[in-house]
Design an enzyme around this catalytic site. Structure first.
Site, PDB file in Angstrom:
ATOM      1  N   ILE A   1      -1.097   6.791  -1.532  1.00  0.00           N
ATOM      2  CA  ILE A   1      -0.221   7.571  -2.416  1.00  0.00           C
ATOM      3  C   ILE A   1      -0.810   7.626  -3.830  1.00  0.00           C
ATOM      4  O   ILE A   1      -0.812   8.689  -4.471  1.00  0.00           O
ATOM      5  CB  ILE A   1       1.210   6.969  -2.448  1.00  0.00           C
ATOM      6  CG1 ILE A   1       1.790   6.893  -1.031  1.00  0.00           C
ATOM      7  CG2 ILE A   1       2.117   7.807  -3.356  1.00  0.00           C
ATOM      8  CD1 ILE A   1       3.080   6.095  -0.932  1.00  0.00           C
TER       9      ILE A   1
ATOM     10  N   SER B   1      -8.628  -3.776  -2.427  1.00  0.00           N
ATOM     11  CA  SER B   1      -8.410  -4.616  -1.247  1.00  0.00           C
ATOM     12  C   SER B   1      -8.132  -3.757  -0.024  1.00  0.00           C
ATOM     13  O   SER B   1      -8.522  -4.100   1.083  1.00  0.00           O
ATOM     14  CB  SER B   1      -7.272  -5.610  -1.482  1.00  0.00           C
ATOM     15  OG  SER B   1      -6.119  -4.950  -1.953  1.00  0.00           O
TER      16      SER B   1
ATOM     17  N   TYR C   1       8.693  -8.680   1.874  1.00  0.00           N
ATOM     18  CA  TYR C   1       8.246  -7.425   1.239  1.00  0.00           C
ATOM     19  C   TYR C   1       9.424  -6.721   0.566  1.00  0.00           C
ATOM     20  O   TYR C   1       9.345  -6.336  -0.615  1.00  0.00           O
ATOM     21  CB  TYR C   1       7.613  -6.515   2.301  1.00  0.00           C
ATOM     22  CG  TYR C   1       7.344  -5.106   1.842  1.00  0.00           C
ATOM     23  CD1 TYR C   1       6.278  -4.816   0.993  1.00  0.00           C
ATOM     24  CD2 TYR C   1       8.153  -4.045   2.257  1.00  0.00           C
ATOM     25  CE1 TYR C   1       6.029  -3.519   0.571  1.00  0.00           C
ATOM     26  CE2 TYR C   1       7.907  -2.745   1.847  1.00  0.00           C
ATOM     27  CZ  TYR C   1       6.848  -2.483   0.999  1.00  0.00           C
ATOM     28  OH  TYR C   1       6.601  -1.200   0.582  1.00  0.00           O
TER      29      TYR C   1
HETATM   30  N1  LIG Z   1       3.279   4.529   2.520  1.00  0.00           N
HETATM   31  C1  LIG Z   1       4.596   4.414   2.634  1.00  0.00           C
HETATM   32  O1  LIG Z   1       5.205   4.937   3.560  1.00  0.00           O
HETATM   33  C2  LIG Z   1       5.391   3.648   1.594  1.00  0.00           C
HETATM   34  C3  LIG Z   1       6.779   3.542   1.772  1.00  0.00           C
HETATM   35  C4  LIG Z   1       7.520   2.845   0.823  1.00  0.00           C
HETATM   36  C5  LIG Z   1       6.913   2.297  -0.287  1.00  0.00           C
HETATM   37  N2  LIG Z   1       5.557   2.401  -0.414  1.00  0.00           N
HETATM   38  C6  LIG Z   1       4.946   1.801  -1.613  1.00  0.00           C
HETATM   39  O2  LIG Z   1       4.069   2.756  -2.193  1.00  0.00           O
HETATM   40  C7  LIG Z   1       3.005   2.072  -2.867  1.00  0.00           C
HETATM   41  C8  LIG Z   1       1.669   2.629  -2.426  1.00  0.00           C
HETATM   42  O3  LIG Z   1       1.536   2.406  -1.026  1.00  0.00           O
HETATM   43  P1  LIG Z   1       0.414   3.134  -0.137  1.00  0.00           P
HETATM   44  O4  LIG Z   1       1.074   3.545   1.119  1.00  0.00           O
HETATM   45  O5  LIG Z   1      -0.315   4.123  -0.954  1.00  0.00           O
HETATM   46  O6  LIG Z   1      -0.496   1.862   0.236  1.00  0.00           O
HETATM   47  P2  LIG Z   1      -2.065   1.620   0.022  1.00  0.00           P
HETATM   48  O7  LIG Z   1      -2.361   0.281   0.659  1.00  0.00           O
HETATM   49  O8  LIG Z   1      -2.854   2.791   0.448  1.00  0.00           O
HETATM   50  O9  LIG Z   1      -2.170   1.481  -1.556  1.00  0.00           O
HETATM   51  C9  LIG Z   1      -1.972   0.273  -2.246  1.00  0.00           C
HETATM   52  C10 LIG Z   1      -3.131   0.099  -3.214  1.00  0.00           C
HETATM   53  O10 LIG Z   1      -2.929  -1.084  -3.962  1.00  0.00           O
HETATM   54  C11 LIG Z   1      -4.141  -1.812  -4.034  1.00  0.00           C
HETATM   55  N3  LIG Z   1      -3.817  -3.217  -4.191  1.00  0.00           N
HETATM   56  C12 LIG Z   1      -3.260  -4.043  -3.280  1.00  0.00           C
HETATM   57  N4  LIG Z   1      -3.108  -5.273  -3.797  1.00  0.00           N
HETATM   58  C13 LIG Z   1      -3.577  -5.226  -5.071  1.00  0.00           C
HETATM   59  C14 LIG Z   1      -3.695  -6.164  -6.104  1.00  0.00           C
HETATM   60  N5  LIG Z   1      -3.289  -7.428  -5.951  1.00  0.00           N
HETATM   61  N6  LIG Z   1      -4.244  -5.768  -7.290  1.00  0.00           N
HETATM   62  C15 LIG Z   1      -4.675  -4.496  -7.460  1.00  0.00           C
HETATM   63  N7  LIG Z   1      -4.577  -3.550  -6.508  1.00  0.00           N
HETATM   64  C16 LIG Z   1      -4.033  -3.911  -5.324  1.00  0.00           C
HETATM   65  C17 LIG Z   1      -4.864  -1.513  -2.731  1.00  0.00           C
HETATM   66  O11 LIG Z   1      -6.275  -1.684  -2.809  1.00  0.00           O
HETATM   67  C18 LIG Z   1      -4.488  -0.054  -2.503  1.00  0.00           C
HETATM   68  O12 LIG Z   1      -5.433   0.825  -3.066  1.00  0.00           O
HETATM   69  C19 LIG Z   1       3.213   0.581  -2.562  1.00  0.00           C
HETATM   70  O13 LIG Z   1       3.902   0.005  -3.648  1.00  0.00           O
HETATM   71  C20 LIG Z   1       4.094   0.576  -1.331  1.00  0.00           C
HETATM   72  O14 LIG Z   1       4.857  -0.601  -1.227  1.00  0.00           O
HETATM   73  C21 LIG Z   1       4.781   3.058   0.491  1.00  0.00           C
END
Ligand SMILES: NC(=O)c1ccc[n+]([C@@H]2O[C@H](COP(=O)([O-])OP(=O)(O)OC[C@H]3O[C@@H](n4cnc5c(N)ncnc54)[C@H](O)[C@@H]3O)[C@@H](O)[C@H]2O)c1
Length: 308
Positions: A12, A34, A138
């Site tokens: 996202i 990561s 979570y």
């Molecule tokens: N994808 C979904 O359906 C969904 C639904 C609800 C909420 N979310 C939230 O949306 C946000 C983005 O999720 P996403 O689906 O893009 O996941 P994603 O794993 O693709 O993105 C998360 C990013 O955070 C980085 N990251 C993780 N731990 C880290 C740390 N300690 N320090 C720095 N960077 C770190 C990762 O490298 C990654 O690029 C998150 O907060 C997630 O909880 C996503």
């Protein structure tokens, strides 16, 4: 304006970076890489952990006006296996990002939450003022992040909006995330591998397209929606069985999943009410599932052109 996006290399986050750049904003990304692999050209990336105190020092120098906080440990299952690791990234990390926003003199933090905070709700679609019933580390970490954001608003006057996301799907998603099932079905069906539906296929989820999601973020970065929790979903429930049929149709593959026993802890049904988000931000989920899945499958095919 100058914006800071944590999780900028993620699914996202990378779409949000594209959108902010297209809107003419400057972007500084923070990501420890990561899981994220999408580093967008033209973006200054700080490769660091969100819980690293050096973040505030760097933010104080660059002074972003708005901080979009998306970096997180995103797996419910991993959070159960390692709740302290989850809390380090999602609770301590969020406190650190808020502290960075304070050091930078930022106007607003847009915090990313999840519909998992509602647990098993009383009614569907869940309104944003429903009782929070986190049922995993979570989900609890997302509630904690929102409480911290509210506290920073009261204590330091930094505005915030919490966007509570449904199951986000679209190009660049990976199987590990909350809407990973779209990616899992897509990859398997394009490769001609068998697919599995857990339980009887009647479990429901609310699927929202990533392009619509980043539109909500872009709007929340403005003055509107301050101090609010807003749902970013469609309000529509789609069963696992129907999702399989839709992905199979988009992939031109047979619609013949295997059925496996239900997984412990999976919520039976979910959809979140986006109507207050329309009132607050003028936002609507414009992409219908069939169209969004067609985009997602086309992207997966392009990535691996040997697929039919
Ligand atoms: N994808 C979904 O359906 C969904 C639904 C609800 C909420 N979310 C939230 O949306 C946000 C983005 O999720 P996403 O689906 O893009 O996941 P994603 O794993 O693709 O993105 C998360 C990013 O955070 C980085 N990251 C993780 N731990 C880290 C740390 N300690 N320090 C720095 N960077 C770190 C990762 O490298 C990654 O690029 C998150 O907060 C997630 O909880 C996503």
């Amino acid at each position: 304006m100058l914006t800071l996006v944590t999780g900028a290399a993620g699914f996202i986050g990378s779409h949000l970076v594209d959108r902010l750049l297209a809107d003419g904003h400057e972007v500084v990304g923070v990501d420890d890489r990561s899981s994220g692999a999408n580093v967008q050209p033209g973006v200054e990336l700080w490769e660091m952990d969100v819980s690293d105190p050096a973040l505030a020092e760097r933010a104080a120098v660059r002074r972003p006006e708005v901080v979009f906080h998306l970096a997180a440990q995103v797996s419910v299952r991993l959070s159960v296996a390692d709740p302290l690791g989850d809390a380090r990234t999602n609770v301590v990390g969020t406190a650190n990002v808020l502290e960075a926003a304070r050091a930078a003199g930022s106007r607003k933090v847009v915090f990313t939450s999840s519909c998992a905070v509602y647990g098993v709700p009383d009614a569907l679609p869940v309104p944003p003022d429903a009782e929070l019933r986190p049922a995993s580390p979570y989900a609890a970490s997302k509630v904690a992040g929102e409480v911290y954001a509210g506290m920073y608003r009261r204590l330091h006057g930094i505005d915030f909006t919490t966007l509570t996301l449904a199951n986000v799907y679209g190009p660049r998603q990976t199987p590990e995330g909350e809407a990973g099932v779209v990616s899992i079905f897509t990859d398997a069906l394009l490769a001609g591998r068998p697919t599995k539906v857990f339980g009887d296929g009647a479990q429901t989820r609310d699927y929202v397209y990533v392009g619509d999601v980043v539109d909500a973020f872009a709007r929340a970065g403005g003055e509107a929606g301050g101090g609010l929790r807003l749902n970013v979903g469609t309000g529509v429930q789609t069963t696992d069985r129907d999702l399989h049929s839709l992905v199979a149709a988009a992939a031109g593959a047979p619609d013949e999943p295997e059925f496996a026993p239900p997984r412990l802890g999976d919520l039976p049904a979910m959809a979140i009410d986006p109507r207050p988000t329309r009132e607050a931000l003028g936002w609507e989920p414009g992409t219908v599932l069939r169209e969004g899945l067609a985009e997602t499958v086309a992207w997966a095919r392009d990535r691996n052109p040997v697929r039919p």
